[in-house]
Design an enzyme around this catalytic site. Structure first.
Site, PDB file in Angstrom:
ATOM      1  CG  ASN A  53       6.692 -34.891  -9.886  1.00 58.34           C
ATOM      2  OD1 ASN A  53       7.777 -34.417 -10.189  1.00 58.34           O
ATOM      3  ND2 ASN A  53       6.102 -34.613  -8.744  1.00 58.34           N
ATOM      4  CB  CYS A  64       4.497 -40.965 -10.839  1.00 56.19           C
ATOM      5  SG  CYS A  64       3.447 -41.068  -9.391  1.00 56.19           S
ATOM      6  CD  GLU A  66       8.371 -43.279 -10.220  1.00 53.95           C
ATOM      7  OE1 GLU A  66       7.761 -42.214 -10.465  1.00 53.95           O
ATOM      8  OE2 GLU A  66       8.506 -43.722  -9.077  1.00 53.95           O
TER       9      GLU A  66
HETATM   10  N1  THU Z   1       5.562 -39.006  -7.259  1.00 54.71           N
HETATM   11  C1  THU Z   1       6.341 -39.456  -8.286  1.00 54.71           C
HETATM   12  O1  THU Z   1       6.515 -38.766  -9.300  1.00 54.71           O
HETATM   13  N2  THU Z   1       6.911 -40.682  -8.177  1.00 54.71           N
HETATM   14  C2  THU Z   1       6.864 -41.459  -7.065  1.00 54.71           C
HETATM   15  O2  THU Z   1       7.444 -42.525  -7.048  1.00 54.71           O
HETATM   16  C3  THU Z   1       6.117 -40.990  -5.876  1.00 54.71           C
HETATM   17  C4  THU Z   1       5.291 -39.776  -6.074  1.00 54.71           C
HETATM   18  C5  THU Z   1       4.969 -37.650  -7.368  1.00 54.71           C
HETATM   19  C6  THU Z   1       3.475 -37.600  -7.525  1.00 54.71           C
HETATM   20  C7  THU Z   1       3.166 -36.220  -6.998  1.00 54.71           C
HETATM   21  O3  THU Z   1       3.339 -35.263  -8.034  1.00 54.71           O
HETATM   22  C8  THU Z   1       4.238 -35.977  -5.943  1.00 54.71           C
HETATM   23  O4  THU Z   1       5.257 -36.925  -6.205  1.00 54.71           O
HETATM   24  C9  THU Z   1       3.749 -36.144  -4.523  1.00 54.71           C
HETATM   25  O5  THU Z   1       3.137 -37.364  -4.354  1.00 54.71           O
END
Ligand code: THU
Length: 149
Positions: A53, A64, A66
């Site tokens: 992220n 995110c 993904e």
């Molecule tokens: N986040 C992800 O990278 N992937 C997920 O599946 C859930 C959330 C990140 C977004 C943000 O930077 C942090 O996690 C908190 O939400």
């Protein structure tokens, strides 16, 4: 493999994919949430593309793990062949339960999956448990490139 039958992968491959996601999480740029996530995409040639992220001082612009992994895969010229995805959150934050891709990431993953006609296995990794679900279970009746013709 098409949608409907759940994809399976060998346990060593699964371990390799989870390890790649864990390692990617270390590269997360998450100074605002301190919630470091790693994602790893497995392709049918055995290769793995990872992402973590990337947050922003304008909080709502966070990307995110993904989504970053999918963007990297598209940037390498990939247009399908997505077999499996592993998503790993921090071991020392939150409830330790397996984390599942957010709604936006499900749609982003679906684009790459549908282009290649696969229904990837999603490994949602928690501290003590790995939850295995098909992307089509996470995003049923998905809108995708096929709808546009
Ligand atoms: N986040 C992800 O990278 N992937 C997920 O599946 C859930 C959330 C990140 C977004 C943000 O930077 C942090 O996690 C908190 O939400």
């Amino acid at each position: 493999m098409g949608r409907g039958a759940k994809m399976t992968i060998e346990s060593e491959t699964e371990d390799r994919l989870i390890a790649a996601a864990r390692s990617a999480a270390r590269d997360a740029y998450a100074p605002y949430s301190d919630y470091r996530v790693g994602a790893a995409l497995l392709f049918d040639d055995g290769s793995i593309v990872t992402g973590s992220n990337v947050e922003n001082a304008s909080y709502g612009l966070a990307l995110c793990a993904e989504t970053v992994a999918v963007a990297r895969a598209f940037g390498e010229g990939r247009r399908g062949g997505l077999r499996a995805v592993a998503v790993v959150g921090p071991m020392d934050k939150g409830d330790g339960l397996p984390i599942t891709p957010c709604g936006r990431c499900r749609q982003v993953l679906n684009e790459l999956a549908q282009l290649g006609g696969t229904d990837p296995l999603v490994l949602c990794v928690g501290n003590d448990e790995v939850r295995r679900v098909a992307l089509s279970e996470l995003l049923p009746h998905a809108f995708g490139p096929a709808h546009l013709g």
